[in-house]
Design an enzyme around this catalytic site. Structure first.
Site, PDB file in Angstrom:
ATOM      1  N   ASP A 154       0.807  -1.216   0.000  1.00 53.38           N
ATOM      2  CA  ASP A 154       0.000   0.000   0.000  1.00 53.38           C
ATOM      3  C   ASP A 154       0.842   1.268   0.000  1.00 53.38           C
ATOM      4  O   ASP A 154       2.059   1.217   0.196  1.00 53.38           O
ATOM      5  CB  ASP A 154      -0.948  -0.012   1.215  1.00 53.38           C
ATOM      6  CG  ASP A 154      -0.239  -0.372   2.512  1.00 53.38           C
ATOM      7  OD1 ASP A 154       1.001  -0.329   2.556  1.00 53.38           O
ATOM      8  OD2 ASP A 154      -0.931  -0.701   3.494  1.00 53.38           O
TER       9      ASP A 154
ATOM     10  N   ASN B 130      -6.950  -2.439  14.511  1.00 53.41           N
ATOM     11  CA  ASN B 130      -8.344  -2.820  14.246  1.00 53.41           C
ATOM     12  C   ASN B 130      -8.447  -4.069  13.361  1.00 53.41           C
ATOM     13  O   ASN B 130      -9.512  -4.387  12.855  1.00 53.41           O
ATOM     14  CB  ASN B 130      -9.103  -1.647  13.609  1.00 53.41           C
ATOM     15  CG  ASN B 130      -8.506  -1.209  12.277  1.00 53.41           C
ATOM     16  OD1 ASN B 130      -7.578  -1.850  11.767  1.00 53.41           O
ATOM     17  ND2 ASN B 130      -9.023  -0.134  11.701  1.00 53.41           N
TER      18      ASN B 130
ATOM     19  N   HIS C  66      -6.847  -4.553  10.461  1.00 50.16           N
ATOM     20  CA  HIS C  66      -6.687  -4.358   9.014  1.00 50.16           C
ATOM     21  C   HIS C  66      -5.379  -4.963   8.516  1.00 50.16           C
ATOM     22  O   HIS C  66      -4.423  -5.095   9.267  1.00 50.16           O
ATOM     23  CB  HIS C  66      -6.830  -2.877   8.613  1.00 50.16           C
ATOM     24  CG  HIS C  66      -5.671  -1.988   8.918  1.00 50.16           C
ATOM     25  ND1 HIS C  66      -5.831  -0.701   9.369  1.00 50.16           N
ATOM     26  CD2 HIS C  66      -4.335  -2.164   8.819  1.00 50.16           C
ATOM     27  CE1 HIS C  66      -4.651  -0.140   9.527  1.00 50.16           C
ATOM     28  NE2 HIS C  66      -3.718  -1.009   9.203  1.00 50.16           N
TER      29      HIS C  66
ATOM     30  N   GLU D 181      -9.611  -1.827   5.536  1.00 51.44           N
ATOM     31  CA  GLU D 181     -10.205  -1.485   6.824  1.00 51.44           C
ATOM     32  C   GLU D 181     -11.446  -2.337   7.119  1.00 51.44           C
ATOM     33  O   GLU D 181     -12.130  -2.781   6.192  1.00 51.44           O
ATOM     34  CB  GLU D 181     -10.627  -0.008   6.798  1.00 51.44           C
ATOM     35  CG  GLU D 181      -9.464   0.966   6.625  1.00 51.44           C
ATOM     36  CD  GLU D 181      -8.681   1.203   7.913  1.00 51.44           C
ATOM     37  OE1 GLU D 181      -8.575   0.288   8.742  1.00 51.44           O
ATOM     38  OE2 GLU D 181      -8.173   2.322   8.076  1.00 51.44           O
TER      39      GLU D 181
HETATM   40  C1  GLP Z   1      -0.351   0.606   8.485  1.00 47.54           C
HETATM   41  C2  GLP Z   1       0.006  -0.222   7.259  1.00 47.54           C
HETATM   42  C3  GLP Z   1      -0.129  -1.700   7.514  1.00 47.54           C
HETATM   43  C4  GLP Z   1       0.563  -2.049   8.818  1.00 47.54           C
HETATM   44  C5  GLP Z   1      -0.092  -1.314   9.959  1.00 47.54           C
HETATM   45  C6  GLP Z   1       0.506  -1.622  11.306  1.00 47.54           C
HETATM   46  O1  GLP Z   1      -1.695   0.898   8.575  1.00 47.54           O
HETATM   47  N1  GLP Z   1      -0.778   0.118   6.110  1.00 47.54           N
HETATM   48  O2  GLP Z   1       0.408  -2.417   6.420  1.00 47.54           O
HETATM   49  O3  GLP Z   1       0.533  -3.425   9.026  1.00 47.54           O
HETATM   50  O4  GLP Z   1       0.043   0.072   9.721  1.00 47.54           O
HETATM   51  O5  GLP Z   1       1.640  -0.839  11.509  1.00 47.54           O
HETATM   52  P1  GLP Z   1       2.678  -1.034  12.663  1.00 47.54           P
HETATM   53  O6  GLP Z   1       3.510  -2.206  12.266  1.00 47.54           O
HETATM   54  O7  GLP Z   1       3.467   0.237  12.679  1.00 47.54           O
HETATM   55  O8  GLP Z   1       1.931  -1.270  13.912  1.00 47.54           O
END
Ligand code: GLP
Length: 238
Positions: free
Chosen positions: A63, A132, A134, A139
């Site tokens: 993404d 959440n 995702h 989402e």
């Molecule tokens: C973002 C990314 C996800 C990632 C998530 C968790 O929303 N789009 O791909 O898994 O954050 O991030 P973190 O690893 O910093 O908790």
């Protein structure tokens, strides 16, 4: 379950390293966020020691924020360049990420799907998870999209990601993400989660029913998933 973040990162790197040694032309799906940073650091060490080589690997990121320029230090493009593509010596023409500033969003999303298809599909997809539930930027909601698409981020995600920005108002409200179909088509998936904030999402992902309210729960229907969690993220699994 791994003892701590460091051993999680080492185990994840060992798995990725193994797949690349078996197939040097592996198509890797990559994630951003803080969770895979340790994995990338360990993989870069392996490259420097000559244990693995990414010269033939092709990568596709999950993404990117929208709208955002590549040069923006908050873009996922910038993150990848800094933490992985450059230090791991991945040839730039083999490293892909959704364009965060396309003229035509739909055409750009279609093109991204086509590129993945033409590369032969993703062999190993690395995933983090949002608080959440995702994955990518898919989402929770009434329905999930199958393919790469533009998405409005939830309040929870904007709040969680605001730690990377100076002001909450600077966090992009939208993103372009692979869809659940794109992710589920990967031949193998490695999901990483660390820290107490991920405890609930991991419990629902692993122990709950399949629900669009917890996008990661759909991974239960995938034939080859490894979930690596540290002690804190596993706190509600017992
Ligand atoms: C973002 C990314 C996800 C990632 C998530 C968790 O929303 N789009 O791909 O898994 O954050 O991030 P973190 O690893 O910093 O908790």
């Amino acid at each position: 379950m791994l003892r701590d973040y460091q051993s999680l990162s080492e185990q994840a790197a060992a798995l990725v390293g193994d797949r690349i040694r078996r197939n040097p032309a592996t198509v890797l799906g990559l994630a951003t966020g803080s969770t895979p940073l340790g994995l990338y650091r360990e993989l870069v060490k392996m490259v420097r020691r000559g244990v693995i080589d990414f010269g033939e690997v092709v990568t596709f990121n999950l993404d990117e924020y929208y709208p955002i320029a590549k040069e923006n230090p908050q873009s996922y493009y910038y993150y990848m360049q800094r933490h992985f593509w450059e230090p791991a010596a991945i040839p730039p023409e083999r490293a892909h990420i959704p364009d965060g500033n396309p003229d035509d969003v739909r055409a750009s999303c279609r093109d991204y799907e086509l590129k993945i298809y033409r590369a032969g599909g993703i062999d190993l997809q690395i995933l983090g998870i949002g608080v959440n539930g995702h994955i990518g930027f898919n989402e929770p909601g009434e329905e999930l999209m199958a393919k790469t698409h533009l998405v409005s981020l939830s309040g929870e995600t904007i709040a969680a990601n605001s730690r990377f920005f100076e002001k909450a108002a600077d966090v992009p409200r939208m993103a372009i993400t692979m869809g659940l179909g794109t992710i589920m088509k990967a031949r193998e998936i490695l999901l990483l989660a660390a820290g107490p904030d991920k405890g609930t999402a991991i419990r629902e992902t692993v122990k709950g029913g399949l629900s669009t309210r917890v996008p990661a729960s759909l991974l239960q229907a995938h034939p080859r998933v490894t979930v690596m969690v540290d002690r804190e993220a596993a706190r509600y699994l017992r």
